[in-house]
Design a protein around this motif. Structure first.
Motif, short mmCIF file in Angstrom:
data_model
loop_
_atom_site.label_atom_id
_atom_site.label_comp_id
_atom_site.label_asym_id
_atom_site.label_seq_id
_atom_site.Cartn_x
_atom_site.Cartn_y
_atom_site.Cartn_z
N VAL A 119 3.75 0.75 23.72
CA VAL A 119 4.73 0.15 22.81
C VAL A 119 4.02 -0.58 21.68
O VAL A 119 4.43 -0.48 20.51
N GLN A 120 2.96 -1.30 21.99
CA GLN A 120 2.21 -2.02 20.95
C GLN A 120 1.63 -1.06 19.93
O GLN A 120 1.69 -1.31 18.72
N GLN A 121 1.05 0.03 20.39
CA GLN A 121 0.46 1.00 19.47
C GLN A 121 1.53 1.69 18.61
O GLN A 121 1.32 1.94 17.42
N LEU A 122 2.66 1.97 19.20
CA LEU A 122 3.75 2.59 18.44
C LEU A 122 4.32 1.63 17.41
O LEU A 122 4.74 2.05 16.33
N ASP A 123 4.33 0.35 17.72
CA ASP A 123 4.77 -0.64 16.73
C ASP A 123 3.87 -0.59 15.50
O ASP A 123 4.35 -0.66 14.36
N LEU A 124 2.56 -0.45 15.71
CA LEU A 124 1.63 -0.36 14.60
C LEU A 124 1.88 0.90 13.77
O LEU A 124 1.86 0.86 12.53
N VAL A 125 2.12 2.00 14.45
CA VAL A 125 2.40 3.26 13.76
C VAL A 125 3.66 3.13 12.92
O VAL A 125 3.70 3.54 11.75
N HIS A 126 4.70 2.55 13.49
CA HIS A 126 5.96 2.45 12.76
C HIS A 126 5.89 1.44 11.61
O HIS A 126 6.62 1.57 10.63
N SER A 129 3.30 1.29 9.69
CA SER A 129 2.73 2.13 8.63
C SER A 129 3.76 3.08 8.05
O SER A 129 3.69 3.43 6.87
N MET A 130 4.74 3.50 8.85
CA MET A 130 5.80 4.36 8.34
C MET A 130 6.61 3.67 7.25
O MET A 130 7.21 4.32 6.40
N ALA A 131 6.60 2.35 7.26
CA ALA A 131 7.32 1.59 6.23
C ALA A 131 6.70 1.78 4.85
O ALA A 131 7.33 1.45 3.84
N LEU A 132 5.47 2.32 4.78
CA LEU A 132 4.80 2.54 3.51
C LEU A 132 5.27 3.81 2.82
O LEU A 132 4.82 4.13 1.73
N LEU A 133 6.16 4.56 3.47
CA LEU A 133 6.73 5.74 2.83
C LEU A 133 7.87 5.28 1.92
O LEU A 133 8.73 4.49 2.31
N ALA A 179 0.83 -1.20 0.00
CA ALA A 179 0.00 0.00 0.00
C ALA A 179 0.87 1.25 0.00
O ALA A 179 2.05 1.23 0.36
N SER A 180 0.28 2.34 -0.43
CA SER A 180 0.91 3.65 -0.32
C SER A 180 -0.02 4.57 0.43
O SER A 180 -1.23 4.31 0.53
N LEU A 181 0.52 5.64 0.99
CA LEU A 181 -0.27 6.56 1.80
C LEU A 181 -0.67 7.79 1.00
O LEU A 181 0.16 8.39 0.31
N THR A 182 -1.94 8.17 1.08
CA THR A 182 -2.38 9.42 0.49
C THR A 182 -1.89 10.58 1.36
O THR A 182 -1.41 10.37 2.49
N HIS A 183 -2.03 11.79 0.84
CA HIS A 183 -1.63 12.96 1.62
C HIS A 183 -2.39 13.02 2.95
O HIS A 183 -1.80 13.28 4.00
N SER A 184 -3.69 12.75 2.90
CA SER A 184 -4.50 12.80 4.12
C SER A 184 -4.07 11.73 5.11
O SER A 184 -3.97 11.98 6.32
N GLN A 185 -3.81 10.52 4.61
CA GLN A 185 -3.36 9.44 5.49
C GLN A 185 -2.01 9.76 6.12
O GLN A 185 -1.78 9.45 7.29
N LEU A 186 -1.14 10.39 5.33
CA LEU A 186 0.17 10.77 5.86
C LEU A 186 0.02 11.77 6.99
O LEU A 186 0.66 11.64 8.05
N ALA A 187 -0.84 12.77 6.80
CA ALA A 187 -1.07 13.77 7.85
C ALA A 187 -1.65 13.12 9.10
O ALA A 187 -1.24 13.43 10.22
N GLU A 188 -2.61 12.22 8.91
CA GLU A 188 -3.21 11.53 10.05
C GLU A 188 -2.17 10.71 10.80
O GLU A 188 -2.16 10.67 12.05
N LEU A 189 -1.29 10.05 10.05
CA LEU A 189 -0.27 9.21 10.67
C LEU A 189 0.67 10.04 11.53
O LEU A 189 1.01 9.66 12.66
#
Length: 217
Positions: free
Chosen positions: A144-151, A153-157, A69-79
């Motif tokens: 830590v679990q929630q931050l793992d999920l966030v990071h 998603s950062m891999a989609l950049l 997947a790739s992130l839209t501009h809105s998804q990037l801002a939300e992330l």
């Protein structure tokens, strides 16, 4: 006596790591048989891993194919909004709860990373290690679990913001402010320093994306 069975490789972790390290980038198609061959894993765990990654929105459908997947501009801002909130909390808690040895590790990481300013990929990996250490130093497993999920998603950049001119040096200065606040046990300052760091990374990301759009026109 029977030979001990070799442990089954973690297909999910292998694919996730391949995305995180850029082996597979946004838009790349993931084929079950090719993944099984690459990682030496049977197709069943690969299939299950792909389903799990799709559920987590790290993969998406393109017809019948699964692609990164790739992130839209809105998804990037939300992330970045969520990341700033959670990372700031982690730094605040680390300032309160980190053991002296954990703070020493953060300081040692920062000093070692000075040698990486001319290697954006190495600096990006070091940046992830640094942030992970802060997460762990918060001593809050749910955070830590929630931050793992966030990071994840950062891999989609598609690229790292640290590759921007001067960003490596700025990152180290921002990391130093974070560590100083944690060393001082100042939760407010640690929270603010971490949020500022994430904000500056987001600004850099937006500039890189704008430049990429302009170059494509």
């Amino acid at each position: 006596m029977a030979e001990p069975r070799a442990p089954q490789k973690d297909a999910y972790g292998l694919i996730l790591d391949a995305i995180d390290t850029g082996i597979y980038r946004p838009g790349d198609r993931l084929v079950e048989s090719e993944l099984a061959e690459r990682f030496g894993v049977s197709r069943t765990p690969i299939r299950e891993a792909l389903q799990r990654l799709e559920t987590q929105s790290l993969l998406t459908r393109d017809g019948r194919s699964l692609i990164v997947a790739s992130l839209t501009h809105s998804q990037l801002a939300e992330l970045y909004v969520v990341r700033g909130e959670l990372e700031g909390l982690a730094a605040r808690l680390a300032a309160r709860h980190a053991a002296p040895e954990e703070v020493r590790v953060l300081r040692d990481m920062l000093e070692a990373d000075q040698a990486l300013v001319d290697d954006p990929e190495a600096m990006s990996r070091a940046n992830r290690r640094f942030h992970k250490q802060i997460h762990l130093a918060s001593h809050n497993r749910f955070l830590v679990q929630q931050l793992d999920l966030v990071h994840r998603s950062m891999a989609l950049l598609a690229s790292t913001s640290i590759a921007a001119d001067g960003r490596s040096e700025d990152t180290l200065r921002e990391h130093d402010e974070i560590v100083k606040a944690i060393e001082a046990g100042d939760g407010d300052a640690a929270d603010e320093a971490l949020r500022t760091h994430i904000s500056m990374a987001f600004v850099t990301r937006l500039k890189l994306d704008a430049a990429a759009v302009e170059a494509a026109e």
